[in-house]
Design a protein around this motif. Sequence first.
Motif, PDB file in Angstrom:
ATOM      1  N   ILE A  88     -18.600  32.782 -21.325  1.00 57.05           N
ATOM      2  CA  ILE A  88     -18.866  33.723 -20.240  1.00 57.05           C
ATOM      3  C   ILE A  88     -18.019  33.253 -19.060  1.00 57.05           C
ATOM      4  CG2 ILE A  88     -20.596  34.559 -18.622  1.00 57.05           C
ATOM      5  CD1 ILE A  88     -22.649  34.212 -20.863  1.00 57.05           C
ATOM      6  N   SER A  89     -17.272  34.181 -18.448  1.00 54.06           N
ATOM      7  CA  SER A  89     -16.340  33.785 -17.397  1.00 54.06           C
ATOM      8  C   SER A  89     -16.002  34.946 -16.482  1.00 54.06           C
ATOM      9  CB  SER A  89     -15.047  33.273 -18.050  1.00 54.06           C
ATOM     10  OG  SER A  89     -14.065  32.987 -17.092  1.00 54.06           O
ATOM     11  N   ASP A  90     -15.559  34.612 -15.263  1.00 52.57           N
ATOM     12  CA  ASP A  90     -14.981  35.613 -14.376  1.00 52.57           C
ATOM     13  C   ASP A  90     -13.483  35.764 -14.658  1.00 52.57           C
ATOM     14  OD1 ASP A  90     -13.788  33.360 -13.218  1.00 52.57           O
ATOM     15  OD2 ASP A  90     -15.008  33.428 -11.413  1.00 52.57           O
ATOM     16  N   ARG A  91     -12.962  34.949 -15.576  1.00 46.95           N
ATOM     17  CA  ARG A  91     -11.563  34.943 -16.025  1.00 46.95           C
ATOM     18  C   ARG A  91     -10.571  34.534 -14.937  1.00 46.95           C
ATOM     19  NH1 ARG A  91     -10.928  38.614 -20.944  1.00 46.95           N
ATOM     20  NH2 ARG A  91     -13.034  39.300 -21.377  1.00 46.95           N
ATOM     21  N   ILE A  92     -11.066  33.978 -13.844  1.00 43.06           N
ATOM     22  CA  ILE A  92     -10.189  33.570 -12.754  1.00 43.06           C
ATOM     23  C   ILE A  92     -10.470  32.127 -12.321  1.00 43.06           C
ATOM     24  CG2 ILE A  92      -9.516  34.023 -10.347  1.00 43.06           C
ATOM     25  CD1 ILE A  92     -10.277  36.980 -10.955  1.00 43.06           C
ATOM     26  N   MET A  93     -11.743  31.838 -12.030  1.00 44.38           N
ATOM     27  CA  MET A  93     -12.069  30.534 -11.463  1.00 44.38           C
ATOM     28  C   MET A  93     -13.015  29.684 -12.304  1.00 44.38           C
ATOM     29  SD  MET A  93     -12.503  31.477  -7.426  1.00 44.38           S
ATOM     30  CE  MET A  93     -12.968  29.821  -7.011  1.00 44.38           C
ATOM     31  N   ALA A  94     -13.910  30.315 -13.033  1.00 42.61           N
ATOM     32  CA  ALA A  94     -14.949  29.543 -13.712  1.00 42.61           C
ATOM     33  C   ALA A  94     -15.281  30.121 -15.073  1.00 42.61           C
ATOM     34  CB  ALA A  94     -16.211  29.503 -12.852  1.00 42.61           C
ATOM     35  N   ALA A  95     -15.682  29.242 -15.972  1.00 44.13           N
ATOM     36  CA  ALA A  95     -16.060  29.651 -17.326  1.00 44.13           C
ATOM     37  C   ALA A  95     -17.166  28.729 -17.832  1.00 44.13           C
ATOM     38  CB  ALA A  95     -14.859  29.601 -18.247  1.00 44.13           C
ATOM     39  N   ASP A 135     -22.238  29.051 -26.477  1.00 42.74           N
ATOM     40  CA  ASP A 135     -22.680  28.745 -27.841  1.00 42.74           C
ATOM     41  C   ASP A 135     -21.519  28.164 -28.624  1.00 42.74           C
ATOM     42  OD1 ASP A 135     -25.291  29.922 -27.505  1.00 42.74           O
ATOM     43  OD2 ASP A 135     -24.336  31.878 -27.653  1.00 42.74           O
ATOM     44  N   LEU A 136     -21.568  26.880 -28.831  1.00 43.21           N
ATOM     45  CA  LEU A 136     -20.591  26.208 -29.698  1.00 43.21           C
ATOM     46  C   LEU A 136     -21.369  25.694 -30.885  1.00 43.21           C
ATOM     47  CD1 LEU A 136     -17.861  24.939 -30.443  1.00 43.21           C
ATOM     48  CD2 LEU A 136     -18.470  23.015 -28.975  1.00 43.21           C
ATOM     49  N   ILE A 137     -21.084  26.257 -32.060  1.00 46.57           N
ATOM     50  CA  ILE A 137     -21.821  25.883 -33.265  1.00 46.57           C
ATOM     51  C   ILE A 137     -20.827  25.674 -34.400  1.00 46.57           C
ATOM     52  CG2 ILE A 137     -23.633  26.503 -34.908  1.00 46.57           C
ATOM     53  CD1 ILE A 137     -24.526  28.694 -32.932  1.00 46.57           C
ATOM     54  N   VAL A 138     -21.005  24.606 -35.133  1.00 42.81           N
ATOM     55  CA  VAL A 138     -20.271  24.375 -36.376  1.00 42.81           C
ATOM     56  C   VAL A 138     -21.313  24.132 -37.456  1.00 42.81           C
ATOM     57  CG1 VAL A 138     -18.631  22.896 -37.594  1.00 42.81           C
ATOM     58  CG2 VAL A 138     -18.254  23.441 -35.174  1.00 42.81           C
ATOM     59  N   LEU A 139     -21.192  24.853 -38.548  1.00 40.23           N
ATOM     60  CA  LEU A 139     -22.119  24.701 -39.665  1.00 40.23           C
ATOM     61  C   LEU A 139     -22.220  23.222 -40.034  1.00 40.23           C
ATOM     62  CD1 LEU A 139     -23.733  26.706 -41.448  1.00 40.23           C
ATOM     63  CD2 LEU A 139     -21.839  26.635 -43.057  1.00 40.23           C
ATOM     64  N   SER A 140     -23.431  22.743 -40.265  1.00 36.22           N
ATOM     65  CA  SER A 140     -23.663  21.301 -40.453  1.00 36.22           C
ATOM     66  C   SER A 140     -22.765  20.673 -41.511  1.00 36.22           C
ATOM     67  CB  SER A 140     -25.138  21.028 -40.745  1.00 36.22           C
ATOM     68  OG  SER A 140     -25.593  21.784 -41.840  1.00 36.22           O
ATOM     69  N   PHE A 200     -17.727  24.732 -17.634  1.00 35.44           N
ATOM     70  CA  PHE A 200     -19.063  24.179 -17.782  1.00 35.44           C
ATOM     71  C   PHE A 200     -19.502  24.398 -19.223  1.00 35.44           C
ATOM     72  CE2 PHE A 200     -18.375  25.821 -13.548  1.00 35.44           C
ATOM     73  CZ  PHE A 200     -18.647  24.720 -12.763  1.00 35.44           C
ATOM     74  N   ALA A 201     -20.364  23.524 -19.702  1.00 39.84           N
ATOM     75  CA  ALA A 201     -20.880  23.667 -21.064  1.00 39.84           C
ATOM     76  C   ALA A 201     -22.396  23.782 -21.003  1.00 39.84           C
ATOM     77  CB  ALA A 201     -20.474  22.482 -21.926  1.00 39.84           C
ATOM     78  N   HIS A 202     -22.902  24.854 -21.546  1.00 41.38           N
ATOM     79  CA  HIS A 202     -24.356  25.060 -21.640  1.00 41.38           C
ATOM     80  C   HIS A 202     -24.800  24.292 -22.882  1.00 41.38           C
ATOM     81  CE1 HIS A 202     -28.145  27.105 -21.161  1.00 41.38           C
ATOM     82  NE2 HIS A 202     -28.121  27.409 -22.445  1.00 41.38           N
ATOM     83  N   THR A 203     -25.372  23.113 -22.688  1.00 38.46           N
ATOM     84  CA  THR A 203     -25.685  22.248 -23.824  1.00 38.46           C
ATOM     85  C   THR A 203     -26.836  21.314 -23.492  1.00 38.46           C
ATOM     86  OG1 THR A 203     -24.671  20.806 -25.479  1.00 38.46           O
ATOM     87  CG2 THR A 203     -24.039  20.412 -23.184  1.00 38.46           C
ATOM     88  N   SER A 204     -27.245  20.566 -24.486  1.00 40.60           N
ATOM     89  CA  SER A 204     -28.304  19.574 -24.303  1.00 40.60           C
ATOM     90  C   SER A 204     -27.677  18.188 -24.150  1.00 40.60           C
ATOM     91  CB  SER A 204     -29.254  19.589 -25.502  1.00 40.60           C
ATOM     92  OG  SER A 204     -28.547  19.274 -26.676  1.00 40.60           O
ATOM     93  N   ASP A 215     -23.869  12.771 -12.483  1.00 39.82           N
ATOM     94  CA  ASP A 215     -25.174  12.204 -12.179  1.00 39.82           C
ATOM     95  C   ASP A 215     -26.018  13.322 -11.583  1.00 39.82           C
ATOM     96  OD1 ASP A 215     -27.409  10.934 -11.197  1.00 39.82           O
ATOM     97  OD2 ASP A 215     -26.309   9.477  -9.986  1.00 39.82           O
ATOM     98  N   LEU A 216     -26.996  13.775 -12.320  1.00 34.34           N
ATOM     99  CA  LEU A 216     -27.782  14.928 -11.890  1.00 34.34           C
ATOM    100  C   LEU A 216     -28.625  14.655 -10.656  1.00 34.34           C
ATOM    101  CD1 LEU A 216     -28.818  16.473 -15.313  1.00 34.34           C
ATOM    102  CD2 LEU A 216     -26.916  17.087 -13.824  1.00 34.34           C
ATOM    103  N   SER A 217     -28.771  13.384 -10.267  1.00 35.53           N
ATOM    104  CA  SER A 217     -29.491  13.107  -9.026  1.00 35.53           C
ATOM    105  C   SER A 217     -28.609  13.418  -7.819  1.00 35.53           C
ATOM    106  CB  SER A 217     -29.956  11.646  -8.986  1.00 35.53           C
ATOM    107  OG  SER A 217     -28.839  10.771  -8.916  1.00 35.53           O
ATOM    108  N   GLN A 218     -27.296  13.485  -8.029  1.00 39.11           N
ATOM    109  CA  GLN A 218     -26.358  13.796  -6.954  1.00 39.11           C
ATOM    110  C   GLN A 218     -26.080  15.292  -6.844  1.00 39.11           C
ATOM    111  OE1 GLN A 218     -25.306  11.431  -4.824  1.00 39.11           O
ATOM    112  NE2 GLN A 218     -26.727  10.138  -5.949  1.00 39.11           N
ATOM    113  N   ASN A 219     -25.888  15.940  -7.982  1.00 39.08           N
ATOM    114  CA  ASN A 219     -25.685  17.391  -8.019  1.00 39.08           C
ATOM    115  C   ASN A 219     -25.921  17.844  -9.444  1.00 39.08           C
ATOM    116  OD1 ASN A 219     -23.340  16.850  -9.515  1.00 39.08           O
ATOM    117  ND2 ASN A 219     -21.993  17.093  -7.766  1.00 39.08           N
ATOM    118  N   GLY A 220     -26.056  19.123  -9.632  1.00 47.45           N
ATOM    119  CA  GLY A 220     -26.323  19.598 -10.975  1.00 47.45           C
ATOM    120  C   GLY A 220     -26.456  21.102 -11.006  1.00 47.45           C
ATOM    121  N   THR A 221     -26.837  21.597 -12.141  1.00 52.79           N
ATOM    122  CA  THR A 221     -26.987  23.020 -12.353  1.00 52.79           C
ATOM    123  C   THR A 221     -28.466  23.342 -12.491  1.00 52.79           C
ATOM    124  OG1 THR A 221     -24.859  23.080 -13.466  1.00 52.79           O
ATOM    125  CG2 THR A 221     -26.334  24.932 -13.853  1.00 52.79           C
ATOM    126  N   CYS A 222     -28.898  24.325 -11.757  1.00 52.50           N
ATOM    127  CA  CYS A 222     -30.284  24.781 -11.884  1.00 52.50           C
ATOM    128  C   CYS A 222     -30.342  25.798 -13.017  1.00 52.50           C
ATOM    129  CB  CYS A 222     -30.755  25.439 -10.592  1.00 52.50           C
ATOM    130  SG  CYS A 222     -30.780  24.304  -9.205  1.00 52.50           S
TER     131      CYS A 222
END
Length: 151
Positions: free
Chosen positions: A69-76, A80-85, A110-114, A130-137
Amino acid sequence: MYQYYNGLVIREGTEGVPAEYVEALFVDAGWASETPDWQKEKFTLIFENSAWAFTVWDDNKMVGMVRVISDRIMAANIMDLIVLSEYRGRGIGKKLVELCVQKLPHGDWFAHTSASNFDFYKRCGFEVKDLSQNGTCAYYGYIQARKEGHR
């Protein structure tokens, strides 16, 4: 666009990705199970509503995917990155990340991941802040849906 990678075919595109193949990857990853019939179309729609996507094929079997998902200019955002086991450990995931970053090489990615995937993304050149300094809500609608009995 097609390209070959270690005997596999990588296709670029957001249209025509079969829902049942996407669902099979989600099930293998542990992200889905027993999807109601009325919800199965979401596995195609997520691609159609993405900026970029790549799928990996071994003959007629989809063995990997990534969508962005992206604005195709500044951020992406890699959603879902999946590879069959049975195909993991062959560099497929790293190749998919490389193809994504090439689409917006000077943008912020950015990567939406665990947390269990942080080391993988570090090897791909991402930083884990370091999520104590900054992070994604985040607000996870699927968790709320489960609480309300919709999933």
